[in-house]
Design a protein around this motif. Structure first.
Motif, PDB file in Angstrom:
ATOM      1  N   GLY A  24       0.790  -1.230   0.000  1.00 58.62           N
ATOM      2  CA  GLY A  24       0.000   0.000   0.000  1.00 58.62           C
ATOM      3  C   GLY A  24       0.819   1.275   0.000  1.00 58.62           C
ATOM      4  O   GLY A  24       0.285   2.347  -0.257  1.00 58.62           O
ATOM      5  N   ARG A  48      -5.588   2.255  -5.512  1.00 54.39           N
ATOM      6  CA  ARG A  48      -4.721   2.592  -4.399  1.00 54.39           C
ATOM      7  C   ARG A  48      -5.349   3.665  -3.511  1.00 54.39           C
ATOM      8  O   ARG A  48      -5.039   3.768  -2.334  1.00 54.39           O
ATOM      9  N   GLU A  76      -4.927  -0.664   2.532  1.00 52.83           N
ATOM     10  CA  GLU A  76      -4.332  -1.631   1.596  1.00 52.83           C
ATOM     11  C   GLU A  76      -3.346  -2.551   2.324  1.00 52.83           C
ATOM     12  O   GLU A  76      -3.245  -3.738   2.025  1.00 52.83           O
ATOM     13  N   THR A 131      -4.025  -3.944  -4.221  1.00 50.48           N
ATOM     14  CA  THR A 131      -3.661  -3.886  -5.639  1.00 50.48           C
ATOM     15  C   THR A 131      -2.599  -4.917  -5.984  1.00 50.48           C
ATOM     16  O   THR A 131      -2.366  -5.205  -7.152  1.00 50.48           O
TER      17      THR A 131
END
Lengths: 430, 159
Positions: free
Chosen positions: A17, B146, A71, B152
């Motif tokens: 991330g 993102r 993330e 991702t």
């Protein structure tokens, strides 16, 4: 899904991330302390509001610093996406919100943090939701508790406070057969010890306040979606599978596929519940999470040493730590959590309630706090604090009986942790 | 290269492609096919919308055509993006092979899979992607996802 090199956990906890900041090249993730973001033009604004493009609108919904943490956790858990929020309790509501409705219920393990028991048994009733508590070791009871109005099964991976380890694959199978998601609170185990999604869980929730941050600075929560649940397989999840009136009739599952739940959590959950994580908070958690695996290794090493020492001490009645060979959960812990059974457990002090209170008051190194997963060793008498709102039966079921104290073993020198317990046990016994 | 294309493969397709025929595009602004077609046109792709029910109308500055064979010959289609049920895919691919000389890629949307059609396309030297969305892959591979906390899979110390 990709051809990416498979990076190890230690690498991902630092890098996932967090590419260099696209605006400045800053290597450490900057704290984007801004409530709003400028649109390029009216078309761009419209596309963002319609969810046709992804971008920053307003920090209640998305923020560049928080997105990095999202993330990071999604990657460590092996999910497709994650939404951070203001606390672990917020994360639980955020996870249930897209699934539930008036008259719907969640089947929950009895072995939960006391605050979660209260949230599920009392407070969610105000939304018209309800919870049915079952002993998750009795799989037939779990199956029997699931009815047509059940929208999820909820459990903790390593349950607070008793160090009980949940048979996640068995619960996932029951949830799967019923066409409902399994939600696992993975706070105490962390993705370093346990990856519930690999065991069949649909959603993972965290209090990021604990091990993920690791330094006791900030509260936060997170909901990770596996992306693997088919929300359209039945008519139980209209907010995901049918036109959602709260977002101009958008069908989240059809439109976003495996990313649908995360988009829903941002576009509806954060938008309307507003339990947002702030960027400063995300920053502290990002600093902590970089060393998660290193800390967890030491937490476990210390927990095993201390639990062993306590079990062999005549002033202690019993120790509930799944990492001990004597634990009824030792085998399960070895299979499901091969790296260790966490660093959270309880022990019973001879002398009961009074001795417990005296022990807690006599400790010098241990901090008497209502928290866990700090670098510091922590202790609390659950029955008189975190599990105080519970009935004696609920306390017993949760592993928080009046004669036990809960410890969260820190990463100090294990000799010092033991010495502190030794002197306090001596005072408690006198 | 059907259900599990590599990131490199997807990146190459999304970079090489200039013109996309979107089969089954909807005029309804909250339908996924409208979302995707609009997104691709915003990102600079020339999108040729195909929907027999709306032939002749305008969408994103392009005229909707009724079928693949109705696409004007001066438009060179690189990719066909299929928003139809899996069982309707084969005749679409047959028609695309017969009429689109410049075609390089057959792309089937999320939930759409047809192995017979995929084999046929590959036999004719085409790249085939099934059960994916070009919008989501574009957003994932080129940095947009993102911004919203998605995994991702991209680890990089480069800007």
């Amino acid at each position: 899904m990709t051809d990416r090199p498979t990076y190890g956990f230690d690498t991902l906890q630092i890098h996932a991330g967090a590419r260099p900041d696209p605006a400045t090249g800053a290597r450490q993730t900057p704290i984007y302390q801004s409530t709003a973001y400028v649109f390029r033009d009216a078309d761009h604004a419209a596309a963002l509001f319609n969810l046709q493009e992804v971008g920053f609108i307003y920090s209640r919904l998305t923020n560049p610093t928080v997105a990095v943490l999202q993330e990071r956790i999604a990657t460590l858990e092996g999910g497709v996406g994650a939404v951070c929020c203001s606390s672990g309790h917020a994360a639980q509501i955020m996870a249930l919100f897209p699934l539930m409705g008036p008259g719907k219920n969640v089947v929950s393990s009895t072995r939960l943090y006391g605050g979660s028991v209260t949230q599920l048994s009392q407070s969610i009733k105000r939304f018209g939701w309800s919870a049915r508590f079952v002993d998750t070791d009795d799989l037939d009871a779990v199956k029997a508790a699931v009815d047509n109005d059940t929208r999820a099964i909820f459990c903790e991976s390593i349950a607070n406070p008793g160090g009980y380890v949940t048979d996640i694959p068995a619960l996932a199978e029951i949830a799967d057969a019923a066409g409902i998601p399994l939600i696992v609170d993975n706070t105490s185990a962390t993705p370093y010890l346990c990856r519930p999604i690999e065991m069949g869980a649909t959603l993972v929730v965290h209090s990021t306040t604990k091990y993920l941050t690791g330094n006791g600075t900030v509260t936060g929560g997170c909901v990770v979606d596996s992306g693997q649940f088919d929300w359209s397989q039945n008519d139980k999840f209209p907010s995901m599978s049918q036109p959602e009136p709260a977002y101009h009739g958008l069908k989240f599952h059809e439109t976003f596929g495996e990313l649908g739940f995360t988009f829903h959590s941002i576009a509806i959950g954060l938008r309307d519940l507003g339990m947002t994580m702030n960027p400063q908070g995300a920053h502290y958690t990002l600093l902590g999470i970089e060393t998660l695996s290193l800390r967890m290794e030491r937490h476990i090493e210390n927990a095993e040493i201390v639990a062993n020492w306590l079990e062999n001490d005549p002033r202690v009645d019993f120790v509930t730590y799944a990492g001990l060979p004597s634990s009824p959960y030792a085998e399960r812990a070895k299979t499901l959590y091969p790296k260790g059974a966490g660093a959270l457990f309880t022990f019973a002090v001879k002398g009961g309630y009074d001795a417990c209170v005296k022990l807690v008051d006599s400790l010098e190194l241990f901090s008497h706090v209502a928290n866990l997963g700090d670098t510091r060793s922590l202790i609390i008498h659950s029955a008189s604090t975190t599990h105080r709102q519970l009935t004696p039966e609920q306390q017993e079921a949760a592993g928080a009986a009046p004669n036990v104290v809960r410890v969260s073993i820190g990463i100090e020198d294990s000799d010092d942790i033991i010495a502190d317990l030794d002197q306090a046990l001596a005072k408690a016994a006198s | 290269m059907t259900d599990d294309p590599t990131d490199d493969c997807l990146r190459r397709i999304l970079r090489e492609t200039k013109t996309v025929a979107c089969i089954g595009v909807s005029m309804n602004t909250i339908r996924p096919s409208y979302f995707v077609a609009r997104y691709l046109s915003l990102k600079g792709y020339r999108v040729v919308p195909i929907n027999p029910g709306h032939a002749g109308k305008e969408l994103f500055g392009q005229t909707i055509v009724g079928s693949i064979r109705d696409i004007p010959k001066d438009i060179q289609i690189d990719m066909v993006d299929i928003f139809r049920r899996s069982e309707h895919v084969l005749p679409i691919v047959e028609e695309a092979i017969a009429h689109l000389a410049n075609l390089k890629t057959i792309w089937m949307q999320v939930g759409v899979r047809n192995s017979e059609a995929a084999e046929l396309a590959e036999k004719h030297g085409l790249q085939v992607i099934q059960n994916r969305c070009p919008k989501i892959e574009y957003q994932r591979l080129f940095g947009e996802l993102r911004m919203a906390g998605f995994n991702t899979g991209i680890i990089s110390s480069k800007l």
